[in-house]
Design an enzyme around this catalytic site. Structure first.
Site, PDB file in Angstrom:
ATOM      1  N   GLU A  22       4.643   6.419   4.601  1.00 29.32           N
ATOM      2  CA  GLU A  22       4.564   6.625   6.056  1.00 29.32           C
ATOM      3  C   GLU A  22       5.243   5.750   7.218  1.00 29.32           C
ATOM      4  OE1 GLU A  22       0.499   7.859   6.390  1.00 29.32           O
ATOM      5  OE2 GLU A  22      -0.025   8.543   4.514  1.00 29.32           O
ATOM      6  N   PRO A  28       0.642  -1.000  -0.538  1.00 26.93           N
ATOM      7  CA  PRO A  28      -0.377   0.004  -0.346  1.00 26.93           C
ATOM      8  C   PRO A  28       0.906   1.644   0.091  1.00 26.93           C
ATOM      9  CG  PRO A  28      -0.296  -1.413   2.005  1.00 26.93           C
ATOM     10  CD  PRO A  28       0.891  -2.161   1.296  1.00 26.93           C
ATOM     11  N   LEU A  29       0.753   2.285  -0.883  1.00 20.89           N
ATOM     12  CA  LEU A  29       0.782   3.573  -0.852  1.00 20.89           C
ATOM     13  C   LEU A  29       1.482   4.294   0.282  1.00 20.89           C
ATOM     14  CD1 LEU A  29       0.099   4.566  -4.029  1.00 20.89           C
ATOM     15  CD2 LEU A  29       2.223   3.618  -3.684  1.00 20.89           C
ATOM     16  N   CYS A  30       0.425   3.948   1.651  1.00 23.55           N
ATOM     17  CA  CYS A  30       0.562   5.032   2.604  1.00 23.55           C
ATOM     18  C   CYS A  30       1.727   3.778   3.496  1.00 23.55           C
ATOM     19  CB  CYS A  30      -0.670   4.533   3.422  1.00 23.55           C
ATOM     20  SG  CYS A  30      -1.629   3.067   3.535  1.00 23.55           S
ATOM     21  N   THR A  31       1.932   2.757   3.271  1.00 17.41           N
ATOM     22  CA  THR A  31       2.918   2.173   4.291  1.00 17.41           C
ATOM     23  C   THR A  31       4.096   2.272   3.536  1.00 17.41           C
ATOM     24  OG1 THR A  31       1.641   0.217   4.416  1.00 17.41           O
ATOM     25  CG2 THR A  31       4.439  -0.382   4.191  1.00 17.41           C
TER      26      THR A  31
END
Ligand SMILES: [Zn+2]
Lengths: 465, 523
Positions: free
Chosen positions: A231, A225-228
């Protein structure tokens, strides 16, 4: 000395299998010189040839891919009596190929794989003709693929397999009662490997499941996931993908990333190292960076040899009937001990690719434009930006622009006229389909029937010849 | 990266630098370079094996051009070993390749000590008598041995090594070593620093599932007399308890916790397989114990002392939803425990070495470290002498397989592959080797096979006529595709034996090229 007594043949060993009758053989096995002739395409003319042999006298095999599996397949087929082979591959030879792609040498790096592979096998095995095609598989006319009696796949991507499968199944025609017409069946053998594991399968469109029928065998790749990445990176791969998917675009704007460009790879590696240091994450190496970014599948010579041999053996069996055919999926796992297993998968009767096709009933007045619009709304298709092909003829093409413009006038014509005013026929539509909430390229077969056209009353007998 | 390293990139990703170094040190001897042998060796030369020595006394015939890629028209009439050697050398100049023009059957009799110079011998297309003799020689000299034979659409691969021990067995699926059912003090105290009821939703959904499960397991045992969930109902109840702590449906960490809840229920302690290895008679250390068994002895001591029933901790954790900080802290806690366990094992290894009169640092740190990391995955493979198998195979196994639809073809071929050698001993040719006289050969092979079955103690067992017919039809042919398949398997087994990674096959692999119902037979 021994030669004087009994002149030897190059096919000394193969003859035992092809010239002798057996009990555990295919239903079409007619042992004798004619079987050998059809495989090697010797021009022996004999009135005793069975229909089966005559049908296959112009036997040609296409090998798709000249990589780890393709090199092996070419050698295996050349040493199994096949005389007319073609090979298609768009890649050039790289140093990392040399641990398994045994037809290539260090000095070949940079040259087209198909050309070198064909040359090397012809040098060693006399009498074999291999035509190389240094080309993308998508760049060949569909009719190119129709020249072959059987297609052997040595590919490493699911997309390429889907494409060839779609093309091969596209030639399949069905009789009125939905039985596949034998002469339109284009069998495929398919192999794949990863490390110590692999599979070999036989696809007889209309008879055994096609690639699409069992697409669930290839689960989609897990992506982070891009948020992983942005962030909460936790491991080296997260740092690498951050550099590759996010940071690259931030810094380079529109310039696209090229994994084969060493400077690009080095940049991603350096950025990944910086990010890893920032978060205290160990393990970013150049080798891992390449592995993650290029999605490298580890590969070794032995597994490729095993899987290709199984595919070539099945190719020989399909064309000669000299033994039973694999039914229909062989898995091989040599990591923990040795396990081989045969699974008989079943066809998906409603398969959009190898099935009889989606029946679409149309009025004779429907224009091509209207037809294309309908495809977008059809619940089984949801196909947008469709190109339409009828047999060899393109009726409409979305791209390239030159061809789009050329075909544009067709849009306002009726499909019935464009298809030669036949009461029913198959068309192929290619476009972007929505599958599992993801947009994918899709080639689909439709059976178009025109309502109110001539011959509707006796459609059961008039059509299909 | 330098060229040699780049060349091997795709395989280094599988067996690493250590595996590659082992390959590059190995010297391999090949007996007979027909297609089966040539193909087996080809895969090893490509991979960068140290040296190859090809032994074959025959000349290239026209017929060889149709099944062997390592000969060509210009080599007809010349030494087959020479031709194969030259063509194999072309594949990789880093490999030292040489050939000996001599009949392997003769060499086995006249010069048995010849074989002791090799790491491993690949013996292809040998008849039973030569196999038995070579097997004795290689056992005696402690040389690994792989037998390969292709015969029409059939064939076999058989490994013969007295003992093969593996530290890095690389299993496909293996439960990670998280100790959720048995957390150690440092893990417990880390877990206590994290509040499951944190109000910030972002923090709540980034608590690693390891923390969630250790906390929940603790909560559970407090209310269940110190016991973890064991019945089906309790397990379900436990999962529901975890689920009840979710504050939103999009919390991946809780989803992961529910999915990983079974790790809490997993039995504590070492597996029965590792138990068995610790109880092996070799785990009593003596001056001639191998490094592996010295470390097993240390492991055994560890399990019953510091380990409290457990093996040393592996020290790595899988990826899981978490903040970077929590994850890295967790990683450090696991690594620290693994390091501590390693130090204990290392100390014990040193003491054992001293006790048996060896240099206490003769087993290197990295090896002990790798042993600790893989202590739950150790493997020991032992192989019967082929002579034992040939004269005294498992009768129940033969009968069971002959009666099983999936195994009967493979077992039939096993019997027939042996029967053709008896046939040859009697009639000086293989059944169906020449055209003509096929009916006679079929009935003779049938008689031979039945008498073999009787000799093995399988009176009353029969083989299908179809299979006997096929065997005669094959006429001892060596088909290239079959050779490539079986030779490929042989080379893969060689790689596993040489690198001491992965697990080699145990038993006799019978290739059934008719329907691919090939089987590994335990005889
Ligand atoms: Zn299908």
């Amino acid at each position: 000395m021994a030669d004087l007594e009994a002149p030897q043949s190059k096919s000394r060993d193969l003859d035992k299998l092809l010239l002798r009758a057996g009990n555990l053989v295919g239903p079409d096995f007619y042992p004798g010189t004619e079987v050998k002739a059809l495989i090697s395409q010797l021009s022996i003319v004999s009135s005793s040839f069975s229909d089966f042999v005559i049908r296959l006298l112009s036997l040609r095999v296409l090998v798709v891919g000249a990589g780890g599996l393709g090199c092996e397949l070419l050698k295996d087929l050349a040493l199994s009596g096949f005389r007319n082979l073609d090979v298609i591959d768009m890649d050039r030879i790289e140093v990392t190929n040399l641990n398994r792609q045994f037809l290539f040498r260090l000095e070949d790096v940079g040259k087209p794989k198909a050309e070198i592979a064909a040359k090397r096998v012809m040098e060693r095995v006399s009498g074999v003709e291999i035509v190389p095609h240094f080309s993308r598989i998508e760049d060949k006319e569909l009719e190119f693929y129709n020249n072959f009696n059987i297609i052997a796949l040595g590919l490493d991507s699911i997309e390429a397999r889907r494409y060839i499968n779609g093309v091969a199944c596209g030639f399949l025609e069905y009789d009125e009662d939905d039985t596949p017409r034998r002469e339109t069946i284009k069998p495929m053998v398919d192999g794949g490997t990863e490390g110590f594991k692999g599979h070999a399968r036989v696809i007889v469109p209309g008879v055994t499941p096609c690639f699409e029928c069992t697409i669930w065998l290839f689960p989609p790749q897990v992506k982070f996931p891009l948020c992983t990445l942005a962030e909460t990176p936790r491991n080296a791969a997260h740092c690498i993908e951050y550099a590759h998917l996010i940071k690259w675009h931030e810094v380079h704007g529109g310039k696209s990333f090229d994994p084969d460009e060493p400077e690009h790879m080095k940049w991603v590696y350096d950025e990944a190292v910086k990010r890893a240091e920032l978060f205290g994450i160990p393990g970013v190496t150049y080798s891992l960076t390449q592995g993650v970014v290029k999605n490298i599948i580890p590969a070794i010579a032995s597994t490729n040899a095993i899987i290709s041999a199984a595919c070539a053996l099945e190719t020989l069996k399909i064309v000669s009937g000299c033994s039973k055919t694999l039914a229909n999926y062989l898995t091989y796992n040599g990591g923990e001990g040795l396990h081989t297993k045969v699974t008989e998968f079943v066809r998906d009767k409603d398969c959009l690719v190898c099935g009889p096709g989606i029946l679409i009933e149309l009025d004779t007045s429907v224009t091509l434009q209207k037809f294309i619009d309908m495809l977008e709304e059809h619940p089984k298709l949801l196909l947008s930006k469709a190109s339409v092909k009828h047999g060899k003829d393109s009726l409409y093409m979305q791209a390239p622009p030159v061809l789009e413009e050329m075909h544009r006038p067709n849009l306002s014509k009726s499909l019935y006229d464009l298809m030669g005013r036949v009461q029913k026929d198959t068309v192929h539509v290619f476009g972007t389909a929505l599958k599992n909430e993801e947009k994918q390229s899709s080639l689909t077969k439709l059976r178009v029937v025109f309502k109110g056209a001539d011959g509707v009353a006796d459609m059961d007998t008039a059509i299909g010849a | 990266m330098s060229e040699p390293k780049t060349k091997y990139d795709r395989q280094l990703r599988i067996w690493g630098e250590l595996g590659q170094a082992a390959l590059e040190e190995a010297s391999i001897c090949l007996l007979n370079c027909g297609p089966t042998g040539s193909e087996a060796l080809k895969n090893l030369v490509l991979g960068g094996v140290g040296s190859i020595t090809i032994v074959d006394g025959s000349k290239v015939e026209i017929g060889d051009l149709g099944n062997n890629f390592m000969v060509d028209e210009t080599s007809v009439g010349q030494s087959k070993a020479k031709s194969a050697c030259a063509f194999l050398q072309e594949l990789n100049d880093a490999v030292k390749a040489k050939f000996i023009e001599e009949n392997p059957d003769t060499l086995i009799i006249t010069n048995p000590s010849f074989f002791s110079q090799f790491t491993l011998v690949i013996a292809t297309q040998l008849v039973e008598d030569s196999m038995v003799k070579l097997d004795r020689i290689c056992r005696e000299a402690n040389v690994k041995l792989v037998f390969v034979r292709s015969y029409g659409l059939a064939g076999f691969v058989r490994v013969s090594v007295k003992e093969h021990t593996i530290i890095d067995s690389k299993p496909d699926h293996f439960l990670d070593d998280l100790r959720l059912n048995n957390p150690w003090p440092e893990l417990k105290s880390f877990v206590e620093t994290i509040d499951l009821n944190v109000s910030d939703p972002a923090a709540h959904k980034h608590i690693p599932y390891v923390v969630i499960l250790v906390k929940m397991a603790d909560e559970w045992t407090r209310s269940h007399n110190g016991n973890l969930p064991s019945t089906r109902e309790e397990k379900k109840e436990f999962k529901d308890l975890v689920k009840s702590k979710m504050i939103s449906m999009d919390e991946d960490n809780y989803k992961e916790a529910i999915e990983a809840a079974f790790k809490v229920f997993a039995p504590r302690g070492i597996s029965s397989e590792i138990q068995q290895i610790s109880n092996d008679s070799c785990s009593e250390p003596s001056s001639n114990s191998s490094d592996f068994w010295v470390m097993v002895a240390a492991l055994k001591e560890f399990v019953s002392n510091e380990g409290d029933g457990e093996a040393p901790l592996e020290g790595s954790i899988p990826d899981m939803t978490s903040t970077t900080e929590h994850y890295i802290n967790l990683q450090k806690i696991y690594q620290a425990k693994a390091e501590a366990d390693f130090l204990v094992i290392e100390e014990r290894v040193k003491n054992i070495l001293k006790k048996i009169g060896r240099d206490s640092s003769s087993i290197s740190k990295p090896i002990i470290k790798s042993f600790c990391k893989n202590a739950r995955k150790l493997k020991v493979c032992r192989y019967r002498m082929v002579e034992d198998e040939f004269t005294n195979p498992s009768v129940t196994e033969i009968q069971k397989c002959l009666a099983d639809e999936d195994y009967s073809g493979a077992m039939g071929f096993y019997i027939l592959l042996r029967a053709v050698d008896r046939f040859t001993a009697n009639y000086n040719k293989f059944p169906g080797q020449f055209d003509g006289g096929m009916d006679e050969d079929i009935s003779r092979l049938k008689t031979t096979a039945l008498s073999l079955l009787t000799d093995l103690g399988c009176n009353g067992s029969v083989l299908p006529d179809d299979l006997i017919n096929e065997m005669c039809r094959f006429g001892a042919s060596e088909l290239h595709v079959v050779a490539a398949f079986i030779g490929g398997i042989a080379s893969q087994e060689v790689i596993k034996l040489v690198t001491k990674q992965f697990v080699p096959m145990l038993g006799t692999y019978i290739f059934n090229g008719i329907d691919h119902k090939s089987q590994l037979l335990a005889l």
